[in-house]
Design a protein around this motif. Structure first.
Motif, short mmCIF file in Angstrom:
data_model
loop_
_atom_site.label_atom_id
_atom_site.label_comp_id
_atom_site.label_asym_id
_atom_site.label_seq_id
_atom_site.Cartn_x
_atom_site.Cartn_y
_atom_site.Cartn_z
N MET A 1 -112.16 -41.83 -86.64
CA MET A 1 -110.75 -42.14 -86.38
C MET A 1 -110.65 -43.05 -85.16
N PRO A 2 -109.91 -44.16 -85.24
CA PRO A 2 -109.81 -45.07 -84.10
C PRO A 2 -109.28 -44.38 -82.85
N ILE A 3 -109.72 -44.86 -81.68
CA ILE A 3 -109.32 -44.26 -80.42
C ILE A 3 -107.81 -44.27 -80.25
N LEU A 4 -107.18 -45.40 -80.58
CA LEU A 4 -105.72 -45.50 -80.43
C LEU A 4 -105.02 -44.48 -81.31
N LEU A 5 -105.49 -44.31 -82.55
CA LEU A 5 -104.86 -43.35 -83.45
C LEU A 5 -105.00 -41.94 -82.93
N ARG A 6 -106.18 -41.58 -82.43
CA ARG A 6 -106.38 -40.23 -81.86
C ARG A 6 -105.44 -40.02 -80.69
N PHE A 7 -105.34 -41.04 -79.83
CA PHE A 7 -104.48 -40.93 -78.65
C PHE A 7 -103.02 -40.72 -79.05
N LEU A 8 -102.54 -41.55 -79.97
CA LEU A 8 -101.13 -41.48 -80.34
C LEU A 8 -100.80 -40.20 -81.07
N MET A 9 -101.71 -39.73 -81.92
CA MET A 9 -101.48 -38.47 -82.61
C MET A 9 -101.41 -37.32 -81.60
N ARG B 1 -93.85 -44.73 -67.02
CA ARG B 1 -94.18 -45.86 -67.86
C ARG B 1 -95.64 -46.26 -67.69
N LYS B 2 -96.35 -46.40 -68.81
CA LYS B 2 -97.72 -46.89 -68.75
C LYS B 2 -98.10 -47.48 -70.10
N TRP B 3 -99.03 -48.40 -70.06
CA TRP B 3 -99.53 -48.99 -71.29
C TRP B 3 -100.52 -48.04 -71.96
N LEU B 4 -100.49 -48.04 -73.27
CA LEU B 4 -101.47 -47.25 -74.01
C LEU B 4 -102.87 -47.78 -73.71
N SER B 5 -103.79 -46.86 -73.49
CA SER B 5 -105.14 -47.26 -73.17
C SER B 5 -106.10 -46.14 -73.57
N SER C 1 -81.97 -43.68 -79.21
CA SER C 1 -82.83 -44.30 -78.19
C SER C 1 -84.08 -43.48 -77.91
N VAL C 2 -84.45 -42.59 -78.82
CA VAL C 2 -85.59 -41.71 -78.54
C VAL C 2 -86.89 -42.47 -78.35
N ARG C 3 -87.00 -43.67 -78.89
CA ARG C 3 -88.27 -44.39 -78.74
C ARG C 3 -88.52 -44.87 -77.32
N GLN C 4 -87.53 -44.73 -76.46
CA GLN C 4 -87.73 -45.19 -75.09
C GLN C 4 -88.85 -44.46 -74.36
N VAL C 5 -89.26 -43.28 -74.88
CA VAL C 5 -90.39 -42.59 -74.26
C VAL C 5 -91.69 -43.37 -74.44
N PHE C 6 -91.73 -44.29 -75.38
CA PHE C 6 -92.92 -45.09 -75.62
C PHE C 6 -92.87 -46.45 -74.95
N PHE C 7 -91.76 -46.77 -74.28
CA PHE C 7 -91.66 -48.09 -73.68
C PHE C 7 -92.71 -48.26 -72.57
N PRO C 8 -93.29 -49.45 -72.44
CA PRO C 8 -94.28 -49.71 -71.39
C PRO C 8 -93.60 -50.06 -70.08
N PRO D 1 -91.00 -47.75 -86.07
CA PRO D 1 -92.08 -48.45 -85.38
C PRO D 1 -92.25 -47.98 -83.94
N ASN D 2 -93.50 -47.72 -83.59
CA ASN D 2 -93.83 -47.37 -82.21
C ASN D 2 -93.83 -48.66 -81.38
N PRO D 3 -93.05 -48.73 -80.32
CA PRO D 3 -92.87 -49.98 -79.58
C PRO D 3 -94.18 -50.62 -79.12
N GLN D 4 -95.03 -49.84 -78.47
CA GLN D 4 -96.24 -50.43 -77.94
C GLN D 4 -97.26 -50.76 -79.02
N VAL D 5 -97.37 -49.90 -80.01
CA VAL D 5 -98.34 -50.17 -81.08
C VAL D 5 -97.97 -51.47 -81.79
N LEU D 6 -96.68 -51.64 -82.08
CA LEU D 6 -96.22 -52.85 -82.73
C LEU D 6 -96.58 -54.08 -81.92
N LEU D 7 -96.24 -54.07 -80.63
CA LEU D 7 -96.48 -55.21 -79.77
C LEU D 7 -97.97 -55.48 -79.56
#
Length: 388
Positions: free
Chosen positions: A1-9, A60-64, A244-251, A346-352
């Motif tokens: 499973m990709p690292i990003l997918l594990r993290f987001l799940m 706020r932080k970027w996914l990593s 506006s619930v997606r704002q928790v994912f904003f970078p 759509p997840n904001p950071q994943v999309l971008l």
């Protein structure tokens, strides 16, 4: 499973349960959905969990870490489907085939009823034709029409990719089938995931659809160039707290010079007089001021609401076609009441983050939605402004 997918799940399961599990209250379950995600979700939540609120601002932080993706879909990977009983589809399909040089053996011509939704039986016949014609030859689909856009409560793009899910139609606010393509580094979705993501070439009329296609083609390879002016990304938190619930994912806000981006975190119900917009993500039933927003070719834009993916009738909410009409190149909306599950949008950071790595609009949007069964993907699939 990709690292990003594990993290987001992990993030979704551990810290966003109260936001994602916005179910109707007991009294609402006894009556048909109201068509208003805000009214349903605001009165509910998980027992013992705090209510969803955009007023609580997360750190706020970027996914990593973000996995590197090499390559993207091209015209040889996409099947074009044309409804010969629909004059719009015939004209738009022919224009798209020429603009993107879709090989003739990748064009499937079908006969579909001109109505908003297919019945499960009609869809089964259509889906079988798609599978038999394409087999494993294509990885994604461009559907050259405005309707049909749904199959009962499913979107037509969701049903084609994941199969029709009739169970969801009795409780549209339930969780739906997860997409293994979410957060994936794969550039071969059908080969690797047996998922054939699709997008509708939908616009208000034939001329608008041709303009949409032109924007997509014109966008290719135009961004992220050294010395080029930056583009702006707007993540908007509105007064509509549930939408506006997606704002928790904003970078974090600020410039990202390596990729030529300026990230803005806006608190407003509508942006006005903004220029060079690559991404506009918000939550509101209707978004005003779009005539003052200047999108760059290849721009993505969507709003979290109940029926953004219903393209046929007035229902008190703006459809994704308003984004296309305003100059966006791709968008996303749901065709039946989803409630405020963040996984259905759509997840904001994943999309971008996938888009700026060179993914097409089709790939970036599909990889950003964990539960896409009710979601309609609209736009020019092969637009790739960061593609090289």
């Amino acid at each position: 499973m990709p690292i990003l997918l594990r993290f987001l799940m992990g993030v979704t399961a551990a810290s966003l349960t109260c936001l994602a599990a916005a179910q109707p209250s007991a009294s609402e379950k006894e009556s048909p959905p109201s068509g208003n995600a805000a009214s349903q979700a605001a009165s509910s939540g998980v027992a013992g969990a705090p209510p969803a609120s955009a007023a609580t601002v997360p750190v706020r932080k970027w996914l990593s870490p973000i996995p590197r993706v090499y390559g993207r879909l091209s015209a040889k990977d996409v099947g074009l489907v044309i409804n010969e009983d629909d004059p719009y589809s015939v004209q738009v399909g022919a224009y798209y085939a020429k603009a993107r040089r879709i090989p003739a053996d990748q064009i499937l011509r079908v006969s579909l009823p001109l109505k908003p939704g297919l019945t499960p039986q009609e869809f089964e016949v259509f889906s079988k034709k798609v599978d038999e014609f394409y087999g494993s030859r294509v990885q994604g689909l461009a559907l050259a029409w405005k309707q049909p856009f749904s199959v009962d409560c499913n979107s037509i793009t969701g049903a084609l990719a994941l199969g029709y899910d009739g169970r969801l139609c009795s409780k549209t606010c339930d969780k739906s089938r997860p997409s293994s393509y979410f957060g994936s580094i794969s550039t071969r979705p059908y080969k690797d995931h047996h998922i054939r993501p699709g997008m509708l070439l939908a616009a208000k009329d034939v001329d608008a659809a041709k303009a949409l296609i032109d924007r997509g083609v014109r966008s290719d390879g135009t961004l992220g160039l050294r010395g080029a002016p930056p583009v702006d990304v707007h993540f908007v938190t509105t007064s509509d707290t549930v939408r506006s619930v997606r704002q928790v994912f904003f970078p974090p806000a600020g410039p990202e010079p390596k990729v030529g981006l300026n990230v803005f975190l806006d608190q407003t119900d509508a942006l006005r007089n903004v220029d060079r917009v690559l991404l506009y993500m918000t939550g509101r039933a209707t978004v005003e001021g779009l005539d003052s927003v200047s999108f760059v070719p290849g721009a993505l834009a969507d709003h979290l609401t109940s029926f953004g993916g219903k393209l046929d009738d007035p229902h008190g909410q703006m459809s994704v076609l308003s984004w296309i009409d305003a100059g966006a190149t791709a968008s996303y909306g749901t065709t039946s009441e989803p409630c405020a599950h963040v996984q259905k949008f759509p997840n904001p950071q994943v999309l971008l983050l996938f888009y700026i790595q060179g993914a097409t609009a089709l790939e970036a949007y599909w990889k950003s939605v964990m539960w896409p069964q009710q979601g309609l993907f609209v736009g020019e699939p092969l637009a790739a402004p960061y593609g090289r």
